[in-house]
Design an enzyme around this catalytic site. Structure first.
Site, mmCIF file in Angstrom:
data_model
loop_
_atom_site.group_PDB
_atom_site.id
_atom_site.type_symbol
_atom_site.label_atom_id
_atom_site.label_comp_id
_atom_site.label_asym_id
_atom_site.label_seq_id
_atom_site.Cartn_x
_atom_site.Cartn_y
_atom_site.Cartn_z
ATOM 1 C CG HIS B 146 -3.183 0.209 3.586
ATOM 2 N ND1 HIS B 146 -2.897 0.561 2.325
ATOM 3 C CD2 HIS B 146 -4.178 1.025 3.957
ATOM 4 C CE1 HIS B 146 -3.633 1.823 1.934
ATOM 5 N NE2 HIS B 146 -4.256 1.922 2.880
ATOM 6 C CB CYS B 147 -1.099 -6.105 4.599
ATOM 7 S SG CYS B 147 0.057 -5.976 2.953
#
Lengths: 148, 191
Positions: B146-147
């Site tokens: 998720h970055c």
């Protein structure tokens, strides 16, 4: 999407109890490959003796598909001459990139045929190829080093 | 403050930047193009006043109209009601997810200091496998970093599964997620 066609029993068996896992000595080349889209990682070592794949050892972290395919890779290629192992490698890559249209050859791929269903899930093809690409990379390095 | 259209029932490819006038006035333009100049000479140029200075070239017209419609829609519902729903659905999900054996919620397990998204991991089932099972049941989640890879390192996990809730998420949706997670555990024979 049919989960059973993706997660064959053979894949789940290898995932739960991976064959040839762990990093061992001796080895001529070690590589570290990652799949940045999902975070799967593998450190893989290759030991060649007289042009034959004597050992493949690895430390892998990732999903069931990537873990199982690395386990199957080690099963299939340990003991094979490098040329023959490369042919098996090509056959596996062809199967994985065949979008589910390639009929797997069990004589060549043995447990690897279980991954035929993965080829229908484009997002998971890279999972199945992670360990295989690492092996090719490591083996190519080991062969070049051996030639000096 | 910056936000994007596609996370507020609007289109992709457009968002907004809000800033204090003195700060935005001091900032140089980041792109050159139509509509952002005041005068142009061989020796130098001056820029149009805010906000045109930062809006060089042909604007994303259809996207702007879509984002405007999204703003009207949310304003008509009332952002306080959107926030209240998001908090309630997140609290419900935290409670249901907390009851699953082998499931660890990353971050606060109470609906404080968190938005309408919950990342979690399940012992023995990789997030990509979790999401694959959920996908087959029509439940959409995200799997991976998720970055936020450093945050995963901080929590000592390789990756996680993330469920996100919004104004259209119902308790039945959360129940479907929980049922799906039970199925994923059974499928991979964990717990």
């Amino acid at each position: 999407m049919d989960l059973q066609s993706l997660y064959q029993a053979i894949i789940l068996d290898h995932y739960r109890a991976p064959h040839h896992a762990g990093l061992r000595e001796p080895y001529e080349a070690e590589v570290h490959h990652v799949n940045p889209t999902c975070g799967d990682e593998v450190t893989l070592r290759v030991h060649l003796v007289d042009g034959t794949v004597s050992d493949i050892s690895y430390d892998a972290e990732g999903c069931s598909i990537s873990q199982a395919s690395t386990s199957v890779l080690a099963d299939l290629l340990i003991g094979k001459p490098v040329d023959e192992a490369m042919t098996v490698h090509e056959t596996f890559v062809e199967l994985m990139q065949g979008r589910g249209q390639v009929e797997p050859d069990e004589d060549v791929l043995e447990d690897g045929v279980a991954f035929a269903g993965v080829a229908k899930f484009p997002a998971r093809v890279k999972c199945a190829l992670l360990g295989w690409m690492a092996w090719k990379d490591a083996t190519a390095q080991a062969v070049v080093d051996a030639r000096g | 403050m910056a936000f994007t259209g596609h996370k507020m029932v609007g289109p992709t490819g457009i968002g907004a930047l809000w800033g204090r006038t003195e700060v935005l006035t001091a900032l140089p333009p980041f792109l050159g193009g139509g509509s952002m100049i005041e005068t142009v000479a061989m020796a130098g140029s001056t820029w149009a006043p805010l906000p045109a200075k930062f809006e060089a070239g042909t604007p994303p017209i259809a996207e702007a109209i879509g984002l405007g419609a999204a703003v009207d829609y949310l304003a008509a519902i009332g952002m306080d009601r959107v926030a209240a729903h998001e908090q309630a659905i997140t609290a419900y999900a935290l409670e249901r997810l907390g009851d699953i054996d082998g499931l660890t919620i990353l971050g606060p397990s109470e609906p404080v200091d968190r938005g309408g998204a919950i990342s979690f991991e399940i012992d023995g089932v990789h997030p990509h496998d979790v999401s694959q099972v959920l996908d087959s049941l029509g439940v959409a989640v995200r799997a991976g970093h998720h970055c936020a890879k450093p945050a995963h390192r901080r929590f000592g996990v390789q990756s996680s599964t993330r469920a996100s809730f919004y104004l259209y998420t119902t308790t039945a949706d959360v129940d479907a997620l929980v049922d799906g997670l039970d199925q994923a555990k059974r499928f991979f024979q964990v717990g």
